[in-house]
Design a protein around this motif. Structure first.
Motif, PDB file in Angstrom:
ATOM      1  N   LEU A   1       0.837  -1.213   0.000  1.00  0.00           N
ATOM      2  CA  LEU A   1       0.000   0.000   0.000  1.00  0.00           C
ATOM      3  C   LEU A   1       0.871   1.263   0.000  1.00  0.00           C
ATOM      4  N   PHE A   2       0.525   2.209  -0.834  1.00  0.00           N
ATOM      5  CA  PHE A   2       1.306   3.447  -0.913  1.00  0.00           C
ATOM      6  C   PHE A   2       0.420   4.686  -1.000  1.00  0.00           C
TER       7      PHE A   2
ATOM      8  N   ALA B   1       1.617  10.862   4.670  1.00  0.00           N
ATOM      9  CA  ALA B   1       2.981  10.985   4.118  1.00  0.00           C
ATOM     10  C   ALA B   1       4.001  10.275   5.009  1.00  0.00           C
ATOM     11  N   GLY B   2       3.551   9.204   5.643  1.00  0.00           N
ATOM     12  CA  GLY B   2       4.466   8.423   6.479  1.00  0.00           C
ATOM     13  C   GLY B   2       4.557   8.918   7.914  1.00  0.00           C
ATOM     14  N   GLY B   3       3.977  10.071   8.199  1.00  0.00           N
ATOM     15  CA  GLY B   3       4.107  10.682   9.516  1.00  0.00           C
ATOM     16  C   GLY B   3       2.968  10.319  10.446  1.00  0.00           C
TER      17      GLY B   3
ATOM     18  N   PHE C   1       6.463   2.885   1.234  1.00  0.00           N
ATOM     19  CA  PHE C   1       6.745   4.318   1.325  1.00  0.00           C
ATOM     20  C   PHE C   1       8.246   4.550   1.547  1.00  0.00           C
ATOM     21  N   PHE C   2       8.846   3.711   2.384  1.00  0.00           N
ATOM     22  CA  PHE C   2      10.284   3.823   2.645  1.00  0.00           C
ATOM     23  C   PHE C   2      11.077   3.617   1.347  1.00  0.00           C
ATOM     24  N   THR C   3      10.643   2.639   0.553  1.00  0.00           N
ATOM     25  CA  THR C   3      11.316   2.384  -0.724  1.00  0.00           C
ATOM     26  C   THR C   3      11.155   3.575  -1.666  1.00  0.00           C
TER      27      THR C   3
ATOM     28  N   PHE D   1      12.897   7.739  -4.875  1.00  0.00           N
ATOM     29  CA  PHE D   1      12.455   8.932  -5.591  1.00  0.00           C
ATOM     30  C   PHE D   1      12.626  10.236  -4.829  1.00  0.00           C
ATOM     31  N   ARG D   2      13.058  10.161  -3.587  1.00  0.00           N
ATOM     32  CA  ARG D   2      13.394  11.412  -2.902  1.00  0.00           C
ATOM     33  C   ARG D   2      14.915  11.550  -2.822  1.00  0.00           C
ATOM     34  N   TYR D   3      15.583  10.410  -2.540  1.00  0.00           N
ATOM     35  CA  TYR D   3      17.040  10.458  -2.452  1.00  0.00           C
ATOM     36  C   TYR D   3      17.702   9.895  -3.717  1.00  0.00           C
ATOM     37  N   PHE D   4      16.908   9.323  -4.604  1.00  0.00           N
ATOM     38  CA  PHE D   4      17.394   8.771  -5.872  1.00  0.00           C
ATOM     39  C   PHE D   4      18.546   7.785  -5.665  1.00  0.00           C
ATOM     40  N   ASN D   5      18.466   7.069  -4.553  1.00  0.00           N
ATOM     41  CA  ASN D   5      19.451   6.042  -4.243  1.00  0.00           C
ATOM     42  C   ASN D   5      18.940   4.739  -4.855  1.00  0.00           C
TER      43      ASN D   5
END
Lengths: 482, 307
Positions: free
Chosen positions: B237-238, B246-248, B258-260, B265-269
């Motif tokens: 689920l996302f 937003a995870g909070g 969400f962590f993935t 897509f936030r840290y582009f790692n």
């Protein structure tokens, strides 16, 4: 509004290409054939725009200045604007995804300067020095804190200002000037009720005015996204530094822990839904009269005087942040390296930040843009908004402009080195954990500092150290202590 | 050695086989391009230091990304959130869905109308549903808090309260997907032979005995499918989380998906995010397999019990 804008020189105007001449000739022919000439009024130049510039900006009120200037830009340059709004939260992800794929969907990019370190390093932006002869950006008129440190990297011009953000204390003058409140406050705390000059004073005022459920002492941005900025705002006043000279994180220093503990304590003087409060909710918390004092971006005072938004018209006061003003966010305009129309994109950017254009929107309550030019710091301009309606009353306008001048003399800069969006997001994550009560302040900041070290290692410590030193120097060069 | 007479037949069989492969080739090519190549690429990336934001050459790092996962406390907390969420949703959703399906099954009229109405939450886009619940959970103006206020029950901050945020998300998922569970089970109930239930009634079985000894064993394949689908759906689920919390607050509702997303897509790692995605694929496959086994030999009863 466009009538107030000075005519640009011929050199500033876009030269008409042979193809453009043919196209315009055809348009003229078609108009003549259609009998569209009325009297001596030829069709307006806007009718034959010769190019389109795709302007990316966070969606909503911050696109308004471009919309207001669209006709003027079409007339002066023959450029049509195509407004593309991206979500405020998630703008970085979207831009990186598209620019990594070398998308030419955007010509002109509007984003906060803390993206600049990454975007320059990744080659997403064009060096604007090559276009300066098209339209003189008049950078000497920028407030020093927004000049070289914000818009230049490695001595090259990569961006032009669009929005000069900083935080301010906005307070209820009816409460602060009430003789009974003043008397009770003095009796309780032993000093005269006035806008706070220290963070301890801030906390005492917040405590004094906390009278739930109808009035709370303060409120702040506690939602995930930018809660870090309200932490850094206190941290800066306590002498905190982003990093030491050898790139050790400064956030988990004694100043950092003290600042975060103070921010967590502010929750008890805030509305019960404090963890849901972001930018619009924080505006509402003040404008609906439920808080006595907030720290917010400097566009809130402009909304206080607008009866469409505010229940506290005529009751707003503004003061600098205690000790030191933090300058989170802001917006700059930059030209995409993948734009197929970079010259026109530059023309639009340069035009939008000219002194005579800037002053038409930086005091307008219908957008989020704030002054960044010395020539804009005129309180008279702050008494009108775009539609000519009331914005600030003269007293508030004077205080507002003075607060910007005072606060930005030594404004505390937002981190803007390669990796800044990740450093700040990690900090935000752990500040939000401390605010949610899932981690104590010290543990949260230690965890954030650990992750900062990982980012520095991944980026390459030497290059990060050099980038940080150069960035700090750029502030010192314009006279900002750091 | 084959006799010369068999050669033409063999040639024909080989020709038919080749034709079959040629006819399947476009489908196989699309499948390879759409599913297999991205999966293999993700596996490859998970062994590299692929990081879009840092302009350094990408190189092989072996199992470093996988090793990092197990020492990342945010991974463990997001796995915990995921497990709580999946368990909370599935354990509540199955009895609720079964109860509603049995009620619908007993109705003699309005079944179709009720099924249509029940399906509305499921067909609403999750983004829209999320925004609806943002309004409904609003501390100051939300109708839920308004009603609670009228009853003097206080005004919770729902998605902003670390103790309530995850239960609030579970509640929203129950609202949206219990009808789906109901529909599957109801369809299963309608497909059962009426004679078996009729015979049990004539033998004097109670309602509970009919449900436990007849409905549940006969519905076992449907129940298995419903549970597997819901476990898989809730595990990844996302959308609702993105819109609603937003995870909070903090990372209280940050699940693995969400962590993935944050890593990718936030840290582009991308190397690390790919390793996380592959690990989730493995975990989900194991879970699905375990569920299939569980429903095959569950205590619900066997096919023999129903006979």
């Amino acid at each position: 509004m466009s009538g107030d804008i000075k005519k640009l020189t011929a050199a500033e105007l876009r030269p008409l290409s042979r193809r453009g001449l043919l196209r315009n000739g055809a348009a003229l022919g078609a108009s003549l054939a259609g009998g569209s000439l009325v009297g001596g009024a030829m069709f307006p130049r806007a009718a034959y725009a010769t190019s389109t510039v795709n302007v990316e900006c966070d969606a909503g009120q911050n696109q308004n200045p471009f919309r207001w200037q669209a006709d003027a830009i079409k007339q002066k340059f023959g450029i049509e604007l195509n407004h593309i709004g991206l979500p405020f939260v998630g703008q970085y992800e979207k831009l990186v995804s598209e620019l990594t794929a070398r998308s030419s969907a955007y010509d002109l990019l509007v984003f906060p300067p803390y993206f600049l370190g990454d975007f320059v390093a990744l080659g997403f932006l064009r060096d604007l020095d090559q276009y300066k002869s098209l339209v003189d950006p008049q950078l000497d008129d920028y407030l020093p804190v927004y000049r070289d440190p914000v818009i230049k990297r490695n001595g090259k011009l990569y961006a032009l200002m669009y929005d000069g953000d900083n935080l301010q204390v906005i307070y209820r003058t009816d409460l602060f000037n009430d003789p009974t409140e003043q008397k009770n406050f003095k009796a309780k705390y032993g000093w005269d009720l006035a806008p706070p000059k220290t963070w301890d004073q801030f906390m005492q005022i917040a405590e004094f005015f906390t009278r739930p459920p109808n009035l709370y002492g303060t409120a702040f941005y506690a939602q995930r996204g930018f809660c870090y900025a309200w932490f850094i705002n206190i941290f800066a006043g306590m002498g905190g530094r982003w990093f030491s000279d050898d790139m050790k994180p400064g956030i988990n220093s004694e100043a950092g822990v003290k600042a975060l503990e103070m921010l967590v304590r502010q929750k008890q003087y805030s509305p019960p839904n404090i963890l849901q409060i972001g930018y619009p909710e924080l505006n509402d918390a003040f404008l609906n009269g439920s808080t006595a004092m907030v720290v917010q971006w400097n566009d809130l005072p402009l909304k206080v005087g607008d009866p469409k938004m505010s229940k506290v018209v005529g009751k707003g006061g503004v003061a600098p942040i205690p000790v030191r003003t933090y300058m989170p966010y802001s917006r700059v305009m930059a030209v995409s390296a993948f734009s197929k129309n970079p010259e026109d994109a530059y023309r639009v950017a340069a035009y939008m930040q000219l002194p005579e254009v800037t002053i038409t929107y930086v005091y307008d309550s219908n957008c989020g843009q704030d002054p960044y030019r010395v020539s804009s710091l005129k309180w008279e301009a702050a008494t009108k908004n775009h539609e000519g309606g009331p914005a600030l009353d003269p007293d508030l306008a004077k205080a507002y402009v003075e607060t910007i001048k005072d606060g930005l003399k030594d404004g505390y800069p937002e981190l803007s080195i390669p990796g800044a969006p990740r450093y700040l997001d990690i900090l935000d994550l752990y500040v939000s954990q401390a605010l949610a009560g899932t981690l104590p302040a010290k543990a949260a900041l230690d965890a954030a500092a650990n992750e900062w070290n990982s980012i520095t290692q991944a980026e390459d410590p030497d290059s990060q150290r050099a980038a940080y030193a150069a960035w700090v120097k750029s502030f010192k060069d314009v006279g900002v202590a750091y | 050695m084959l006799s010369p007479a068999l050669h033409p037949r063999r040639r024909a069989r080989d020709g038919a086989r080749r034709l079959g492969w040629w006819m399947m080739a476009p489908t196989l090519a699309v499948l390879a391009a759409n599913s297999i190549f991205p999966l293999l690429y993700a596996v490859t990336v998970s062994f590299k230091n692929y990081q879009i934001l840092i302009p350094v050459p990408h190189r092989w790092v072996g199992f470093a990304n996988y090793g990092k996962i197990f020492s990342d406390h945010l991974f463990w907390s997001s796995l915990g959130v995921t497990m709580w969420f999946v368990a909370g949703v599935v354990f509540l959703q199955f009895p609720l869905g079964m109860g509603l399906a049995l009620l619908l099954h007993r109705l003699r009229r309005f079944q179709d109308v009720l099924v249509t109405l029940l399906l509305i939450p499921t067909i609403v886009s999750s983004a829209v549903a999320g925004f609806q619940w943002v309004q409904l959970f609003n501390y100051a103006f939300g109708p839920i808090n308004y009603l609670l206020g009228l009853l003097h029950l206080g005004r919770p901050t729902w998605t902003a309260d670390p103790a309530l945020a995850l239960p609030a998300l579970i509640f929203v998922d129950l609202w949206q997907w219990t009808p789906f569970m109901t529909l599957l089970l109801f369809a299963g109930l309608r497909s059962l032979p009426g004679s078996v239930v009729e015979a049990a009634r004539m033998d004097g079985s109670t309602v509970w005995q009919i449900v436990w000894r007849i409905y549940l064993p006969l519905l076992r394949p449907i129940i298995g499918i419903a549970l597997i689908l819901r476990v898989l759906m809730t595990f990844k689920l996302f959308d609702i989380i993105y819109v609603l919390t937003a995870g909070g607050p903090g990372t209280v509702t940050e699940n693995l998906a969400f962590f993935t997303y944050v890593q990718g897509f936030r840290y582009f790692n991308l190397g690390y995010a790919s390793a996380l995605a592959i690990l989730q694929l493995i975990v989900v496959s194991i879970l699905a397999k375990a569920l299939i086994q569980l429903t095959k030999r569950s205590g619900i009863g066997g096919r023999e019990a129903a006979a």
